[in-house]
Design an enzyme around this catalytic site. Structure first.
Site, mmCIF file in Angstrom:
data_model
loop_
_atom_site.group_PDB
_atom_site.id
_atom_site.type_symbol
_atom_site.label_atom_id
_atom_site.label_comp_id
_atom_site.label_asym_id
_atom_site.label_seq_id
_atom_site.Cartn_x
_atom_site.Cartn_y
_atom_site.Cartn_z
ATOM 1 N N CYS A 157 38.140 11.838 44.989
ATOM 2 C CA CYS A 157 38.983 11.175 44.133
ATOM 3 C C CYS A 157 40.225 10.221 44.744
ATOM 4 C CB CYS A 157 39.533 11.674 42.892
ATOM 5 S SG CYS A 157 40.909 12.529 43.001
ATOM 6 N N TYR A 196 50.724 30.132 49.050
ATOM 7 C CA TYR A 196 49.151 30.476 49.014
ATOM 8 C C TYR A 196 48.968 30.319 50.389
ATOM 9 C CZ TYR A 196 49.092 30.964 44.280
ATOM 10 O OH TYR A 196 49.338 31.435 42.800
ATOM 11 N N CYS A 248 40.244 20.065 43.019
ATOM 12 C CA CYS A 248 41.339 18.958 42.957
ATOM 13 C C CYS A 248 42.163 19.215 41.815
ATOM 14 C CB CYS A 248 40.470 17.776 42.684
ATOM 15 S SG CYS A 248 41.520 16.082 42.450
ATOM 16 N N CYS A 304 39.235 15.038 37.974
ATOM 17 C CA CYS A 304 38.237 15.090 38.962
ATOM 18 C C CYS A 304 37.666 16.686 38.957
ATOM 19 C CB CYS A 304 38.949 14.874 40.269
ATOM 20 S SG CYS A 304 38.258 14.954 41.668
ATOM 21 N N HIS A 343 40.256 36.173 38.747
ATOM 22 C CA HIS A 343 41.064 35.100 38.743
ATOM 23 C C HIS A 343 41.028 34.257 39.904
ATOM 24 C CE1 HIS A 343 43.839 38.464 36.773
ATOM 25 N NE2 HIS A 343 43.262 37.856 35.872
ATOM 26 N N CYS A 379 42.322 15.365 47.927
ATOM 27 C CA CYS A 379 41.122 15.492 47.337
ATOM 28 C C CYS A 379 40.174 14.351 48.238
ATOM 29 C CB CYS A 379 41.058 15.046 45.928
ATOM 30 S SG CYS A 379 39.502 15.121 45.297
ATOM 31 N N ARG A 387 49.646 33.530 51.934
ATOM 32 C CA ARG A 387 48.674 34.592 51.410
ATOM 33 C C ARG A 387 47.146 34.554 52.044
ATOM 34 N NH1 ARG A 387 49.271 34.658 45.291
ATOM 35 N NH2 ARG A 387 47.636 36.431 45.608
HETATM 36 C C1 BV8 Z 1 45.843 33.273 29.900
HETATM 37 C C2 BV8 Z 1 45.974 34.855 40.457
HETATM 38 C C3 BV8 Z 1 45.927 31.685 28.040
HETATM 39 C C4 BV8 Z 1 47.235 33.832 41.166
HETATM 40 C C5 BV8 Z 1 46.842 35.956 38.691
HETATM 41 C C6 BV8 Z 1 52.845 38.236 26.646
HETATM 42 C C7 BV8 Z 1 51.956 39.486 26.349
HETATM 43 C C8 BV8 Z 1 50.535 39.426 26.739
HETATM 44 C C9 BV8 Z 1 49.939 38.432 27.648
HETATM 45 C C10 BV8 Z 1 50.864 37.349 27.924
HETATM 46 C C11 BV8 Z 1 52.176 37.138 27.647
HETATM 47 N N1 BV8 Z 1 52.757 36.049 28.124
HETATM 48 C C12 BV8 Z 1 51.724 35.455 28.892
HETATM 49 C C13 BV8 Z 1 50.592 36.249 28.827
HETATM 50 C C14 BV8 Z 1 49.357 35.807 29.331
HETATM 51 C C15 BV8 Z 1 49.244 36.214 30.779
HETATM 52 C C16 BV8 Z 1 49.657 37.676 30.905
HETATM 53 O O1 BV8 Z 1 48.766 38.450 30.720
HETATM 54 N N2 BV8 Z 1 50.919 37.956 31.315
HETATM 55 C C17 BV8 Z 1 51.513 39.314 31.730
HETATM 56 C C18 BV8 Z 1 52.148 39.485 32.969
HETATM 57 C C19 BV8 Z 1 52.231 39.673 30.643
HETATM 58 N N3 BV8 Z 1 48.142 35.965 31.144
HETATM 59 C C20 BV8 Z 1 47.732 34.643 31.550
HETATM 60 O O2 BV8 Z 1 48.482 33.597 31.665
HETATM 61 C C21 BV8 Z 1 46.291 34.423 31.927
HETATM 62 N N4 BV8 Z 1 45.436 33.493 31.137
HETATM 63 O O3 BV8 Z 1 46.255 34.108 29.133
HETATM 64 O O4 BV8 Z 1 45.611 31.833 29.385
HETATM 65 C C22 BV8 Z 1 44.950 30.680 27.674
HETATM 66 C C23 BV8 Z 1 44.173 30.819 26.445
HETATM 67 C C24 BV8 Z 1 43.327 30.008 26.018
HETATM 68 C C25 BV8 Z 1 43.422 28.671 26.530
HETATM 69 C C26 BV8 Z 1 44.240 28.457 27.737
HETATM 70 C C27 BV8 Z 1 45.039 29.258 28.185
HETATM 71 C C28 BV8 Z 1 45.764 34.312 33.276
HETATM 72 C C29 BV8 Z 1 46.104 35.522 33.996
HETATM 73 C C30 BV8 Z 1 46.072 35.377 35.507
HETATM 74 C C31 BV8 Z 1 47.041 34.945 36.281
HETATM 75 N N5 BV8 Z 1 46.863 35.048 37.792
HETATM 76 N N6 BV8 Z 1 46.549 35.838 39.717
HETATM 77 C C32 BV8 Z 1 47.618 34.715 42.283
HETATM 78 O O5 BV8 Z 1 47.301 35.898 42.445
HETATM 79 O O6 BV8 Z 1 48.340 34.220 42.930
HETATM 80 S S1 BV8 Z 1 47.474 37.609 38.214
HETATM 81 C C33 BV8 Z 1 47.870 38.521 39.214
HETATM 82 O O7 BV8 Z 1 48.349 39.677 38.523
HETATM 83 C C34 BV8 Z 1 46.823 38.894 40.488
HETATM 84 O O8 BV8 Z 1 45.684 38.418 40.045
HETATM 85 C C35 BV8 Z 1 46.664 40.482 40.021
HETATM 86 O O9 BV8 Z 1 45.564 40.781 40.527
HETATM 87 C C36 BV8 Z 1 47.151 40.593 38.784
HETATM 88 C C37 BV8 Z 1 47.067 41.865 38.206
HETATM 89 O O10 BV8 Z 1 48.161 42.694 39.010
HETATM 90 P P1 BV8 Z 1 47.588 43.859 39.590
HETATM 91 O O11 BV8 Z 1 46.169 43.597 40.638
HETATM 92 O O12 BV8 Z 1 47.514 44.997 38.726
HETATM 93 O O13 BV8 Z 1 48.607 44.481 40.885
HETATM 94 P P2 BV8 Z 1 49.983 45.062 40.300
HETATM 95 O O14 BV8 Z 1 50.998 44.911 41.636
HETATM 96 O O15 BV8 Z 1 50.536 44.454 39.214
HETATM 97 O O16 BV8 Z 1 49.617 46.714 40.147
HETATM 98 C C38 BV8 Z 1 49.091 47.019 41.386
HETATM 99 C C39 BV8 Z 1 48.760 48.643 40.814
HETATM 100 O O17 BV8 Z 1 48.317 49.326 41.976
HETATM 101 C C40 BV8 Z 1 50.001 49.490 40.587
HETATM 102 O O18 BV8 Z 1 49.671 50.170 39.215
HETATM 103 C C41 BV8 Z 1 50.161 50.405 41.577
HETATM 104 O O19 BV8 Z 1 50.595 51.601 41.182
HETATM 105 C C42 BV8 Z 1 48.822 50.690 42.238
HETATM 106 N N7 BV8 Z 1 48.747 51.007 43.398
HETATM 107 C C43 BV8 Z 1 49.525 50.448 44.469
HETATM 108 N N8 BV8 Z 1 49.157 50.999 45.712
HETATM 109 C C44 BV8 Z 1 47.964 51.612 45.734
HETATM 110 C C45 BV8 Z 1 47.813 51.415 44.090
HETATM 111 N N9 BV8 Z 1 46.717 52.051 43.453
HETATM 112 C C46 BV8 Z 1 45.838 52.689 44.483
HETATM 113 N N10 BV8 Z 1 45.887 52.913 45.802
HETATM 114 C C47 BV8 Z 1 46.831 52.201 46.267
HETATM 115 N N11 BV8 Z 1 47.042 52.254 47.656
HETATM 116 ZN ZN ZN Z 2 39.819 14.567 43.152
#
Ligand code: BV8
Ligand code: ZN
Length: 301
Positions: free
Chosen positions: A203, A77, A139, A144, A131, A200, A80
């Site tokens: 805490c 991170y 923390c 906390c 996100h 943190c 990034r």
């Molecule tokens: C939750 C932050 C539950 C961190 C990110 C199975 C099926 C369905 C869902 C799930 C599953 N198993 C697990 C899940 C849930 C999971 C999920 O959806 N997984 C997916 C992968 C299957 N989701 C979660 O876990 C979410 N939480 O469900 O919690 C819950 C419920 C109740 C109580 C408690 C818990 C949390 C999801 C958030 C994860 N964090 N990021 C970090 O960044 O380090 S997600 C990560 O992917 C980024 O944030 C990013 O933004 C996001 C999506 O990716 P994209 O932005 O689309 O980027 P990508 O590279 O994929 O695509 C780029 C696109 O741009 C492409 O199409 C490409 O062609 C195009 N492109 C490229 N260049 C260009 C362009 N277009 C235009 N111009 C260009 N120049």
């Molecule tokens: Zn703390």
């Protein structure tokens, strides 16, 4: 209409029909993904050249990874944060900010954590960061609630300073070497002493962690309730623009289906026409192929 014009240029008749619809739309959503920032030099997550081209890096975006090896996750991170600080918003970030100023009923839902929309002075009340942000830190101790916004310290602690040879700690080799504890010093990431990681200040117990939503974590409650409030203001949505996202991550991608269910027409802007995003956007009304940084300003002018 998905005319096959030269990628990067907007086919005139599609532009015309899109702009005619945009001009008479009052309730508009934009769902943003990493492709929007690609032209700003930040790698996307999936697909060619994606940051998460390997499963390893996705493994790092989880609470478990942080629990197991906080030093490695912080190296990922901190790198990034460093990269995104060097990047600049591109014309698409600015065009979306302009639209937000012009159109009352417009709301941007961004999956991006790179801070580029805020740096393009996108009106804050019209920008929901689904996100979180690389520049929020909080923390990691469950009890906390320390939370700090706009922390741009780079490196966040001296121990995380990026090696001068600018080696990229997000490569498969570096991550794998560390995970497999390969002691080959020219690719393995230096082990970070736990005591040198950000602590943190409140805490004094917990480590600080990046204020992003990891896989398996809930999206920020306030963001979800703000979006719900916007959705209840009217029973219809005129348009959703789906910009630079593979729409594979939920619940973010779910907003496309939700918008369509409320009557929205769907405009997809993506570099890759075969990237049939998971949320079944085969029913999209417009598909503009090419770089969002070029296409979006053209569409919104
Ligand atoms: C939750 C932050 C539950 C961190 C990110 C199975 C099926 C369905 C869902 C799930 C599953 N198993 C697990 C899940 C849930 C999971 C999920 O959806 N997984 C997916 C992968 C299957 N989701 C979660 O876990 C979410 N939480 O469900 O919690 C819950 C419920 C109740 C109580 C408690 C818990 C949390 C999801 C958030 C994860 N964090 N990021 C970090 O960044 O380090 S997600 C990560 O992917 C980024 O944030 C990013 O933004 C996001 C999506 O990716 P994209 O932005 O689309 O980027 P990508 O590279 O994929 O695509 C780029 C696109 O741009 C492409 O199409 C490409 O062609 C195009 N492109 C490229 N260049 C260009 C362009 N277009 C235009 N111009 C260009 N120049
Ligand atoms: Zn703390």
């Amino acid at each position: 209409a998905t005319s096959a014009a030269r990628p990067g240029t907007v086919p005139p008749k599609d532009l015309e029909s899109f702009q005619a619809h945009l001009n008479k739309s009052t309730r508009i959503l934009a769902l943003l993904g990493a492709g929007l920032s690609a032209s700003s030099g930040l790698p996307t997550f999936r697909g060619a050249g994606g940051l998460w081209r390997t499963h390893d890096a996705v493994q790092l975006a989880t609470p478990e990874a942080f629990g197991r090896d906080p030093g490695l996750v912080w190296q990922f991170y901190n790198y990034r944060r460093h990269m995104a600080l060097q990047a600049k918003p591109n014309p698409a970030h600015y065009a979306l900010a302009d639209l937000a100023r012009k159109k009352d009923g417009f709301l941007t839902l961004s999956q991006n954590v790179d801070g580029l929309s805020p740096r393009a002075s996108h009106p804050e009340d019209k920008l929901k960061l689904l996100h979180g942000s690389l520049y929020d830190v909080k923390c990691s101790d469950f009890f906390c609630n320390y939370f700090e916004k706009n922390n741009y310290t780079d490196p966040i602690v001296p121990a995380l300073a990026i090696p001068t040879d600018d080696s990229d700690p997000t490569t498969t080799e570096a991550i794998k070497a560390r995970e497999l504890d390969i002691s080959d010093e020219n690719i393995a990431l230096p082990e970070i002493d736990y005591n040198h990681l950000p602590k943190c200040p409140t805490c004094k117990r917990g480590l600080l962690r990046p204020g992003v939503v990891w896989f398996g974590e809930m999206l920020p409650k306030d963001v979800l309730s703000d979006i719900d409030e916007w959705l209840t203001e009217s029973d219809k949505i005129d348009l959703i623009m789906v910009i630079g996202t593979s729409a594979k991550v939920y619940p973010a991608a779910g907003y496309v289906d939700l918008a369509r269910a409320k009557g929205a027409r769907v405009a997809v802007i993506n570099m890759d026409k075969k990237d049939q995003p998971a949320s079944g956007m085969y029913k999209r009304d417009w598909f503009f192929e090419g770089d969002a940084a070029t296409i979006v300003p053209e569409l919104l002018k």
